[in-house]
Design a protein around this motif. Structure first.
Motif, PDB file in Angstrom:
ATOM      1  N   LEU A  10     -31.796 -78.037 -43.747  1.00  0.00           N
ATOM      2  CA  LEU A  10     -31.635 -76.795 -44.498  1.00  0.00           C
ATOM      3  C   LEU A  10     -30.215 -76.671 -45.021  1.00  0.00           C
ATOM      4  O   LEU A  10     -29.256 -76.920 -44.300  1.00  0.00           O
ATOM      5  CB  LEU A  10     -31.971 -75.599 -43.606  1.00  0.00           C
ATOM      6  N   PRO A  11     -30.072 -76.249 -46.281  1.00  0.00           N
ATOM      7  CA  PRO A  11     -28.739 -76.071 -46.858  1.00  0.00           C
ATOM      8  C   PRO A  11     -28.006 -74.919 -46.159  1.00  0.00           C
ATOM      9  O   PRO A  11     -28.636 -73.984 -45.640  1.00  0.00           O
ATOM     10  CB  PRO A  11     -29.015 -75.718 -48.316  1.00  0.00           C
ATOM     11  N   PRO A  12     -26.678 -74.957 -46.166  1.00  0.00           N
ATOM     12  CA  PRO A  12     -25.889 -73.882 -45.549  1.00  0.00           C
ATOM     13  C   PRO A  12     -26.270 -72.489 -46.044  1.00  0.00           C
ATOM     14  O   PRO A  12     -26.281 -71.531 -45.268  1.00  0.00           O
ATOM     15  CB  PRO A  12     -24.447 -74.238 -45.904  1.00  0.00           C
ATOM     16  N   LYS A  13     -26.620 -72.348 -47.327  1.00  0.00           N
ATOM     17  CA  LYS A  13     -27.004 -71.030 -47.847  1.00  0.00           C
ATOM     18  C   LYS A  13     -28.298 -70.533 -47.210  1.00  0.00           C
ATOM     19  O   LYS A  13     -28.463 -69.330 -46.997  1.00  0.00           O
ATOM     20  CB  LYS A  13     -27.149 -71.069 -49.372  1.00  0.00           C
ATOM     21  N   ALA A  30     -40.241 -70.964 -41.858  1.00  0.00           N
ATOM     22  CA  ALA A  30     -41.665 -70.853 -41.566  1.00  0.00           C
ATOM     23  C   ALA A  30     -42.243 -69.552 -42.108  1.00  0.00           C
ATOM     24  O   ALA A  30     -43.351 -69.533 -42.661  1.00  0.00           O
ATOM     25  CB  ALA A  30     -41.910 -70.961 -40.062  1.00  0.00           C
ATOM     26  N   LEU A  31     -41.505 -68.464 -41.966  1.00  0.00           N
ATOM     27  CA  LEU A  31     -41.976 -67.180 -42.489  1.00  0.00           C
ATOM     28  C   LEU A  31     -42.014 -67.176 -44.014  1.00  0.00           C
ATOM     29  O   LEU A  31     -42.933 -66.611 -44.615  1.00  0.00           O
ATOM     30  CB  LEU A  31     -41.101 -66.039 -41.962  1.00  0.00           C
ATOM     31  N   ALA A  32     -41.033 -67.804 -44.645  1.00  0.00           N
ATOM     32  CA  ALA A  32     -41.031 -67.896 -46.108  1.00  0.00           C
ATOM     33  C   ALA A  32     -42.217 -68.735 -46.592  1.00  0.00           C
ATOM     34  O   ALA A  32     -42.862 -68.389 -47.592  1.00  0.00           O
ATOM     35  CB  ALA A  32     -39.714 -68.495 -46.598  1.00  0.00           C
ATOM     36  N   LEU A  33     -42.515 -69.819 -45.881  1.00  0.00           N
ATOM     37  CA  LEU A  33     -43.670 -70.656 -46.225  1.00  0.00           C
ATOM     38  C   LEU A  33     -44.959 -69.847 -46.103  1.00  0.00           C
ATOM     39  O   LEU A  33     -45.807 -69.885 -46.998  1.00  0.00           O
ATOM     40  CB  LEU A  33     -43.720 -71.886 -45.311  1.00  0.00           C
ATOM     41  N   LEU A  34     -45.100 -69.107 -45.026  1.00  0.00           N
ATOM     42  CA  LEU A  34     -46.289 -68.287 -44.829  1.00  0.00           C
ATOM     43  C   LEU A  34     -46.433 -67.256 -45.946  1.00  0.00           C
ATOM     44  O   LEU A  34     -47.510 -67.100 -46.534  1.00  0.00           O
ATOM     45  CB  LEU A  34     -46.222 -67.582 -43.472  1.00  0.00           C
ATOM     46  N   GLU A  35     -45.339 -66.566 -46.243  1.00  0.00           N
ATOM     47  CA  GLU A  35     -45.384 -65.533 -47.275  1.00  0.00           C
ATOM     48  C   GLU A  35     -45.729 -66.103 -48.647  1.00  0.00           C
ATOM     49  O   GLU A  35     -46.495 -65.513 -49.403  1.00  0.00           O
ATOM     50  CB  GLU A  35     -44.036 -64.818 -47.331  1.00  0.00           C
ATOM     51  N   ALA A  36     -45.172 -67.265 -48.968  1.00  0.00           N
ATOM     52  CA  ALA A  36     -45.365 -67.850 -50.298  1.00  0.00           C
ATOM     53  C   ALA A  36     -46.706 -68.555 -50.465  1.00  0.00           C
ATOM     54  O   ALA A  36     -47.247 -68.594 -51.567  1.00  0.00           O
ATOM     55  CB  ALA A  36     -44.231 -68.827 -50.602  1.00  0.00           C
ATOM     56  N   THR A  37     -47.237 -69.130 -49.367  1.00  0.00           N
ATOM     57  CA  THR A  37     -48.405 -69.993 -49.513  1.00  0.00           C
ATOM     58  C   THR A  37     -49.588 -69.622 -48.631  1.00  0.00           C
ATOM     59  O   THR A  37     -50.689 -70.123 -48.856  1.00  0.00           O
ATOM     60  CB  THR A  37     -48.039 -71.459 -49.176  1.00  0.00           C
ATOM     61  N   GLY A  38     -49.351 -68.829 -47.605  1.00  0.00           N
ATOM     62  CA  GLY A  38     -50.405 -68.551 -46.629  1.00  0.00           C
ATOM     63  C   GLY A  38     -50.562 -69.653 -45.607  1.00  0.00           C
ATOM     64  O   GLY A  38     -51.440 -69.599 -44.749  1.00  0.00           O
ATOM     65  N   ILE A  39     -49.698 -70.668 -45.672  1.00  0.00           N
ATOM     66  CA  ILE A  39     -49.744 -71.789 -44.726  1.00  0.00           C
ATOM     67  C   ILE A  39     -48.934 -71.417 -43.490  1.00  0.00           C
ATOM     68  O   ILE A  39     -47.774 -71.020 -43.590  1.00  0.00           O
ATOM     69  CB  ILE A  39     -49.201 -73.077 -45.369  1.00  0.00           C
ATOM     70  N   VAL A  40     -49.540 -71.574 -42.313  1.00  0.00           N
ATOM     71  CA  VAL A  40     -48.892 -71.232 -41.052  1.00  0.00           C
ATOM     72  C   VAL A  40     -48.359 -72.495 -40.389  1.00  0.00           C
ATOM     73  O   VAL A  40     -49.093 -73.474 -40.207  1.00  0.00           O
ATOM     74  CB  VAL A  40     -49.898 -70.545 -40.090  1.00  0.00           C
ATOM     75  N   LYS A  75     -45.330 -79.033 -50.551  1.00  0.00           N
ATOM     76  CA  LYS A  75     -44.297 -79.739 -51.309  1.00  0.00           C
ATOM     77  C   LYS A  75     -43.643 -78.810 -52.326  1.00  0.00           C
ATOM     78  O   LYS A  75     -42.412 -78.734 -52.422  1.00  0.00           O
ATOM     79  CB  LYS A  75     -44.902 -80.947 -52.016  1.00  0.00           C
ATOM     80  N   GLU A  76     -44.462 -78.087 -53.073  1.00  0.00           N
ATOM     81  CA  GLU A  76     -43.936 -77.175 -54.093  1.00  0.00           C
ATOM     82  C   GLU A  76     -43.110 -76.058 -53.454  1.00  0.00           C
ATOM     83  O   GLU A  76     -42.055 -75.692 -53.972  1.00  0.00           O
ATOM     84  CB  GLU A  76     -45.076 -76.600 -54.925  1.00  0.00           C
ATOM     85  N   PHE A  77     -43.579 -75.536 -52.333  1.00  0.00           N
ATOM     86  CA  PHE A  77     -42.799 -74.515 -51.631  1.00  0.00           C
ATOM     87  C   PHE A  77     -41.451 -75.083 -51.212  1.00  0.00           C
ATOM     88  O   PHE A  77     -40.403 -74.474 -51.439  1.00  0.00           O
ATOM     89  CB  PHE A  77     -43.530 -73.986 -50.383  1.00  0.00           C
ATOM     90  N   HIS A  78     -41.456 -76.251 -50.573  1.00  0.00           N
ATOM     91  CA  HIS A  78     -40.212 -76.836 -50.065  1.00  0.00           C
ATOM     92  C   HIS A  78     -39.217 -77.080 -51.197  1.00  0.00           C
ATOM     93  O   HIS A  78     -38.034 -76.758 -51.062  1.00  0.00           O
ATOM     94  CB  HIS A  78     -40.496 -78.135 -49.301  1.00  0.00           C
ATOM     95  N   GLU A  79     -39.684 -77.623 -52.290  1.00  0.00           N
ATOM     96  CA  GLU A  79     -38.795 -77.877 -53.426  1.00  0.00           C
ATOM     97  C   GLU A  79     -38.199 -76.570 -53.947  1.00  0.00           C
ATOM     98  O   GLU A  79     -37.005 -76.497 -54.247  1.00  0.00           O
ATOM     99  CB  GLU A  79     -39.540 -78.621 -54.530  1.00  0.00           C
ATOM    100  N   GLY A  80     -39.011 -75.524 -54.060  1.00  0.00           N
ATOM    101  CA  GLY A  80     -38.520 -74.230 -54.526  1.00  0.00           C
ATOM    102  C   GLY A  80     -37.547 -73.595 -53.541  1.00  0.00           C
ATOM    103  O   GLY A  80     -36.526 -73.016 -53.946  1.00  0.00           O
ATOM    104  N   PHE A  81     -37.843 -73.689 -52.247  1.00  0.00           N
ATOM    105  CA  PHE A  81     -36.971 -73.149 -51.207  1.00  0.00           C
ATOM    106  C   PHE A  81     -35.607 -73.828 -51.257  1.00  0.00           C
ATOM    107  O   PHE A  81     -34.559 -73.180 -51.232  1.00  0.00           O
ATOM    108  CB  PHE A  81     -37.627 -73.348 -49.830  1.00  0.00           C
TER     109      PHE A  81
END
Length: 86
Positions: A10-13, A30-40, A75-81
């Motif tokens: 994870l980047p410092p920001k 993990a919470l951002a992934l859940l919120e953006a994609t519904g993936i737990v 993958k798309e979530f991770h790249e955007g995050f």
């Protein structure tokens, strides 16, 4: 089911944003992934990971014909995050 326990860098920001939100960085992710994609996923910090490293655990349970779609959404979530916090 297939289990995976990937390490994420994870980047410092992102770490600073997690701290500002009162969250452990991998929990924040993990919470951002859940919120953006519904993936737990489960934050790795609950598994005694090495300090300063970040992970999550996932269990792949979708039907085989949906697996590629789920992986693509992750993958798309991770790249955007990562782009958001660089």
């Amino acid at each position: 089911a297939m289990y995976a326990f990937p390490q994420i860098t994870l980047p410092p920001k992102a770490i600073a944003a997690a701290e500002a939100a009162g969250k452990v960085p991998d929990t924040f992710y993990a919470l951002a992934l859940l919120e953006a994609t519904g993936i737990v996923v489960v934050p790795g910090s609950g598994f005694g990971q090495v300090e300063g490293t970040w992970h999550f655990r996932t269990t792949f349970l979708p039907p085989e014909d949906e697996m590629a779609s789920v992986v693509q959404r992750m993958k798309e979530f991770h790249e955007g995050f990562m782009a958001k916090y660089r």
